[in-house]
Structures are given as structure tokens and as C-alpha cells.
Design an enzyme around this catalytic site. Structure first.
Site, PDB file in Angstrom:
ATOM      1  N   GLY A  11      -5.949  75.745  25.594  1.00 25.91           N
ATOM      2  CA  GLY A  11      -4.808  76.487  26.113  1.00 25.91           C
ATOM      3  C   GLY A  11      -3.592  75.613  26.427  1.00 25.91           C
ATOM      4  O   GLY A  11      -2.451  76.025  26.209  1.00 25.91           O
ATOM      5  N   ASN A  12      -3.845  74.396  26.908  1.00 25.51           N
ATOM      6  CA  ASN A  12      -2.733  73.526  27.301  1.00 25.51           C
ATOM      7  C   ASN A  12      -1.808  73.162  26.154  1.00 25.51           C
ATOM      8  O   ASN A  12      -0.654  72.833  26.365  1.00 25.51           O
ATOM      9  CB  ASN A  12      -3.278  72.227  27.881  1.00 25.51           C
ATOM     10  CG  ASN A  12      -3.620  72.432  29.325  1.00 25.51           C
ATOM     11  OD1 ASN A  12      -2.765  72.748  30.125  1.00 25.51           O
ATOM     12  ND2 ASN A  12      -4.886  72.285  29.643  1.00 25.51           N
ATOM     13  N   LYS A 129     -15.126  86.296  29.515  1.00 26.65           N
ATOM     14  CA  LYS A 129     -13.965  85.556  28.986  1.00 26.65           C
ATOM     15  C   LYS A 129     -12.707  85.798  29.820  1.00 26.65           C
ATOM     16  O   LYS A 129     -12.176  86.904  29.863  1.00 26.65           O
ATOM     17  CB  LYS A 129     -13.703  86.006  27.540  1.00 26.65           C
ATOM     18  CG  LYS A 129     -12.528  85.321  26.897  1.00 26.65           C
ATOM     19  CD  LYS A 129     -12.874  83.927  26.463  1.00 26.65           C
ATOM     20  CE  LYS A 129     -11.667  83.054  26.270  1.00 26.65           C
ATOM     21  NZ  LYS A 129     -11.954  81.647  26.347  1.00 26.65           N
ATOM     22  N   LYS A 213     -13.019  80.312  21.506  1.00 24.94           N
ATOM     23  CA  LYS A 213     -12.579  79.592  20.303  1.00 24.94           C
ATOM     24  C   LYS A 213     -13.424  78.344  20.015  1.00 24.94           C
ATOM     25  O   LYS A 213     -13.539  77.927  18.864  1.00 24.94           O
ATOM     26  CB  LYS A 213     -11.098  79.211  20.395  1.00 24.94           C
ATOM     27  CG  LYS A 213     -10.798  78.273  21.527  1.00 24.94           C
ATOM     28  CD  LYS A 213      -9.896  77.150  21.153  1.00 24.94           C
ATOM     29  CE  LYS A 213      -9.885  76.083  22.206  1.00 24.94           C
ATOM     30  NZ  LYS A 213     -10.330  76.307  23.558  1.00 24.94           N
ATOM     31  N   LYS A 275     -17.713  74.174  25.468  1.00 24.87           N
ATOM     32  CA  LYS A 275     -17.260  73.074  24.601  1.00 24.87           C
ATOM     33  C   LYS A 275     -18.437  72.167  24.245  1.00 24.87           C
ATOM     34  O   LYS A 275     -18.629  71.799  23.084  1.00 24.87           O
ATOM     35  CB  LYS A 275     -16.170  72.243  25.305  1.00 24.87           C
ATOM     36  CG  LYS A 275     -14.889  73.016  25.537  1.00 24.87           C
ATOM     37  CD  LYS A 275     -13.809  72.133  26.129  1.00 24.87           C
ATOM     38  CE  LYS A 275     -12.717  72.953  26.765  1.00 24.87           C
ATOM     39  NZ  LYS A 275     -12.165  74.024  25.943  1.00 24.87           N
TER      40      LYS A 275
HETATM   41  N1  LIG Z   1     -17.998  67.976  33.221  1.00 23.10           N
HETATM   42  C1  LIG Z   1     -16.685  68.047  32.997  1.00 23.10           C
HETATM   43  N2  LIG Z   1     -16.035  67.035  32.371  1.00 23.10           N
HETATM   44  C2  LIG Z   1     -14.714  67.138  32.128  1.00 23.10           C
HETATM   45  N3  LIG Z   1     -13.941  68.211  32.467  1.00 23.10           N
HETATM   46  C3  LIG Z   1     -14.544  69.249  33.079  1.00 23.10           C
HETATM   47  C4  LIG Z   1     -15.937  69.213  33.372  1.00 23.10           C
HETATM   48  N4  LIG Z   1     -16.269  70.386  33.981  1.00 23.10           N
HETATM   49  C5  LIG Z   1     -15.151  71.121  34.061  1.00 23.10           C
HETATM   50  N5  LIG Z   1     -14.103  70.453  33.518  1.00 23.10           N
HETATM   51  C6  LIG Z   1     -12.757  71.041  33.414  1.00 23.10           C
HETATM   52  O1  LIG Z   1     -12.679  71.650  32.137  1.00 23.10           O
HETATM   53  C7  LIG Z   1     -11.297  71.718  31.775  1.00 23.10           C
HETATM   54  C8  LIG Z   1     -11.204  72.020  30.282  1.00 23.10           C
HETATM   55  O2  LIG Z   1     -11.663  73.335  30.056  1.00 23.10           O
HETATM   56  P1  LIG Z   1     -10.622  74.533  29.762  1.00 23.10           P
HETATM   57  O3  LIG Z   1      -9.472  74.417  30.709  1.00 23.10           O
HETATM   58  O4  LIG Z   1     -11.379  75.786  29.692  1.00 23.10           O
HETATM   59  O5  LIG Z   1     -10.149  74.099  28.321  1.00 23.10           O
HETATM   60  P2  LIG Z   1      -9.028  74.566  27.305  1.00 23.10           P
HETATM   61  O6  LIG Z   1      -8.248  75.707  27.923  1.00 23.10           O
HETATM   62  O7  LIG Z   1      -8.220  73.317  27.099  1.00 23.10           O
HETATM   63  O8  LIG Z   1      -9.802  74.966  26.084  1.00 23.10           O
HETATM   64  C9  LIG Z   1     -10.778  70.361  32.220  1.00 23.10           C
HETATM   65  O9  LIG Z   1      -9.389  70.419  32.496  1.00 23.10           O
HETATM   66  C10 LIG Z   1     -11.576  70.082  33.499  1.00 23.10           C
HETATM   67  O10 LIG Z   1     -10.820  70.467  34.628  1.00 23.10           O
HETATM   68  N1  LIG Z   2     -10.091  82.650  22.661  1.00 23.45           N
HETATM   69  C1  LIG Z   2     -10.124  81.549  23.470  1.00 23.45           C
HETATM   70  O1  LIG Z   2     -11.155  80.887  23.637  1.00 23.45           O
HETATM   71  O2  LIG Z   2      -8.920  81.254  24.116  1.00 23.45           O
HETATM   72  P1  LIG Z   2      -8.629  80.150  25.224  1.00 23.45           P
HETATM   73  O3  LIG Z   2      -9.138  78.836  24.695  1.00 23.45           O
HETATM   74  O4  LIG Z   2      -7.120  80.143  25.365  1.00 23.45           O
HETATM   75  O5  LIG Z   2      -9.328  80.586  26.467  1.00 23.45           O
END
Ligand SMILES: Nc1ncnc2c1ncn2[C@@H]1O[C@H](COP(=O)(O)OP(=O)(O)O)[C@@H](O)[C@H]1O
Ligand SMILES: NC(=O)OP(=O)(O)O
Length: 313
Positions: A11-12, A129, A213, A275
Site C-alpha cells: 500500500g505504501n 481484509k 495481493k 506475506k
Molecule cells: N514480524 C514482523 N516483521 C516486520 N514487520 C512486521 C512484522 N509484524 C508486523 N509487521 C508490520 O507489517 C507491516 C507491513 O505489512 P502491511 O502494512 O500490511 O504491508 P503492505 O500494505 O505494504 O502490503 C510493517 O510496516 C510492520 O509494521
Molecule cells: N488487495 C490487497 O491486498 O491490497 P492491499 O495490499 O492494499 O491491502
């Protein structure tokens, strides 16, 4: 032969927490992302790019609901398609510009992509989600009561609306994506995990859900026979004991080692959990498959094995 890399962008890469979701803000973020990706293309990697859509599809859903007395609201699968279209458009524009600046003349294409799911997936009973804006706990509970939404905490960052997120079973357009990538095009595909559809006796029908995703990224990587599946987010590594004084970054690790940490419950359900699950599935799919979880700003170093969490058999 060049390495085929599937990149899943978090998302970032498109909209950061606290930013206003204007077109300009999102486009500027994508321009920043495109700089890193263009450099990889210049370095000779064959790229398939996929992206999240959680904030965007949630916002489009709100727009549809708010305007429903004036314009009919569309189903969530159609809104996923809309998000693929407009996010893909931003990627095409930004990437072409960055590639030109590097003296490269490449085709960048965005492919509307469908992903098969099961209508019997357990997540329809207990949606997981998070989409759209963040709310305080109080606001979220009020919205849930008023509008019948499912709501929940999103990895310690606040409350969000929750929608069903079935497991991706198959990326329908995978062959077309592979052909385009192998023919030299840079392909943006399976945005938001793909538009969820279910098989019918004579084709497919849309399903109201938002796929994760990272899970679809694994399916896509397997189906296009990628050498590397990269999940790029805002942390440089996966950590064990995350947030605790003894947290430790994982660097080059084996599937076996990571599975041990999964069994200990090290990775949060709504953020790092999917992930790690997706990366492990890809790394296990065949010998030589490499999965990387790392940060966008270190993407080239990660491909050289100098940054990120790198998982293989
Ligand atoms: N074990 C971990 N190691 C690293 N980051 C973690 C962990 N558990 C939770 N996080 C958090 O997960 C976030 C990434 O997940 P998310 O924000 O859902 O990803 P994105 O939106 O980039 O796909 C990181 O910014 C961190 O704050
Ligand atoms: N579809 C999906 O996983 O979107 P985000 O990564 O933005 O949550």
C-alpha cells in the site's frame, strides 16, 4: 537469459498512512516507486508488477454507497476492476516516463486480471481484509452498528472496514501475462490480487470480495514461472520477536527455519502473516525459487542478496 521477477507492491507504494487519497498524491507516490522499478529494468530484469488496492477499492466502495441515490452502486468485483484500471494507468504513465529518462523505449501494459476463488471459502463467514480509511475504535463500532459493516483492527494501526478475502486458486490471465513479459513488455497485472470470480458451468461470475495481493502474487509467480517473487513493503526485513526489545531481522533463511517461526506464531495475521505465507509457498514450489520480503528503497540491493529477507529451500 534475464531473470523473471514478480514484484508485489504494498500500500505504501501508492498511498501512505495519513495521506489524503487525491489523484495527485497517489500519482506522486507511484512516480517515486517507478524510479526504483525502472532501474531494475535498466539492469536487465524482466518485470511483472502487481500492486495492492485496499485503500483505493475501499474508497471507491464508499463513493458508490454515498452516491447510490443518484447513480446505481456497482458490485465490489466491478470496483476491483475499476481500481486495477486507474492504478494501472498511473503505473503506465509513471514508468514510461522513468524509462524514457533512462533512454529505454519499452512497452508498459496493464492487464485487467481475474482470479478464481471459491464461493465456499471460510472467509465469507468471518471477513478478514481491511479496506478503505482508518477509523478510531469508537467510530468503527458506530459504523458497524449503523451500516452492518464488519470492522476490525488493522495490525495496530487503527480500525478499518473488513470484507471477505477468499484464497486465490488460479490467475486466469497468467498465460497472457507470461507471453507479454517474455516478449519484452513490462506488465502490470493482477492488481489488488485480481478481480475475484468463481467458475460457473459456462464461464465465470464476479464475487464480492477483495483478494490478498501477496497470496495472489505467489500464484502469479508460480504460474508465470518467475525466478524471484519479491514482496516490497515499508520494512527492510521480516523480524522475529517484532516490536520487542530482542527483535531480530531475518536475512538469508531457509524454508525450514521460517516454518519453525510460523509454528511459534511469530507473524501477525493482518500484516506480515500473509506475506510470509506467500513467500514460503513460492520458495517451496521448486528448487532455485527465491522469495524476498524487503523494502522498495533497497530493491536493487535485495536482488543482489544484500538486503531484505531472502527465503529459499
Ligand atoms: N514480524 C514482523 N516483521 C516486520 N514487520 C512486521 C512484522 N509484524 C508486523 N509487521 C508490520 O507489517 C507491516 C507491513 O505489512 P502491511 O502494512 O500490511 O504491508 P503492505 O500494505 O505494504 O502490503 C510493517 O510496516 C510492520 O509494521
Ligand atoms: N488487495 C490487497 O491486498 O491490497 P492491499 O495490499 O492494499 O491491502
Amino acid at each position: 537469459m534475464s531473470e523473471k521477477v514478480v514484484v508485489a507492491l504494498g500500500g505504501n507504494a501508492i498511498l501512505q498512512a495519513g495521506q489524503e487519497g487525491t489523484f495527485e498524491v497517489q500519482y506522486n507516490n507511484i512516480k517515486g516507486t517507478a524510479k526504483y522499478l525502472a532501474k531494475l529494468i535498466k539492469d536487465g530484469y524482466e518485470l511483472v508488477i502487481m500492486h495492492g488496492n485496499g485503500p483505493q477499492v475501499g474508497n471507491i466502495l464508499l463513493q458508490n454507497e454515498e452516491a447510490k441515490d443518484v447513480v446505481p452502486a456497482q458490485p465490489l468485483d466491478a470496483l476491483s476492476a475499476e481500481s486495477q484500471g486507474f492504478i494501472g494507468y498511473m503505473f503506465i504513465q509513471a514508468l514510461e516516463e522513468e524509462l524514457k529518462a533512462l533512454g529505454l523505449d519499452k512497452n508498459v501494459v496493464n492487464l485487467i486480471t481475474r482470479t478464481v476463488v471459491s464461493k465456499d471459502d471460510e472467509d465469507f463467514k468471518d471477513p478478514s481484509k481491511p479496506i478503505g480509511p482508518f477509523y478510531s475504535e469508537e467510530e468503527a463500532k458506530k459504523l458497524a452498528a449503523e451500516k452492518g459493516w464488519s470492522v476490525g483492527e488493522d495490525a495496530g494501526r487503527g480500525y478499518r472496514r473488513l470484507v471477505p478475502s477468499p484464497q486465490p486458486l488460479k490467475i486466469i490471465e497468467a498465460d497472457a501475462i507470461k507471453t507479454l513479459a517474455e516478449g519484452g513488455s513490462i506488465v502490470v497485472a493482477a492488481g489488488g490480487g485480481g478481480i475475484p470470480v468463481a467458475e460457473t458451468s459456462n464461464g465465470y461470475e464476479g464475487v464480492e470480495a477483495v483478494i490478498d495481493k501477496d497470496r495472489s502474487g505467489y500464484k502469479l509467480s508460480e504460474e508465470v514461472e518467475a525466478d524471484v517473487f519479491m514482496i516490497l513493503t515499508d520494512v527492510e526485513n521480516v523480524f522475529v520477536n517484532w516490536g520487542k526489545p530482542d527483535q531480530k531481522a531475518l536475512e538469508t533463511v531457509t524454508v525450514e527455519e521460517v516454518e519453525k517461526y510460523v509454528a511459534e506464531g511469530q507473524f501477525a495475521k493482518g500484516s506480515m502473516g500473509p506475506k510470509v505465507e506467500a513467500a514460503l509457498n513460492f520458495a517451496k514450489s521448486r528448487k532455485g525459487a527465491k522469495a524476498i520480503i524487503g523494502s522498495l528503497s533497497k530493491v536493487d540491493a535485495a536482488l543482489r542478496g544484500e538486503s531484505g529477507t531472502i527465503i529459499s529451500l
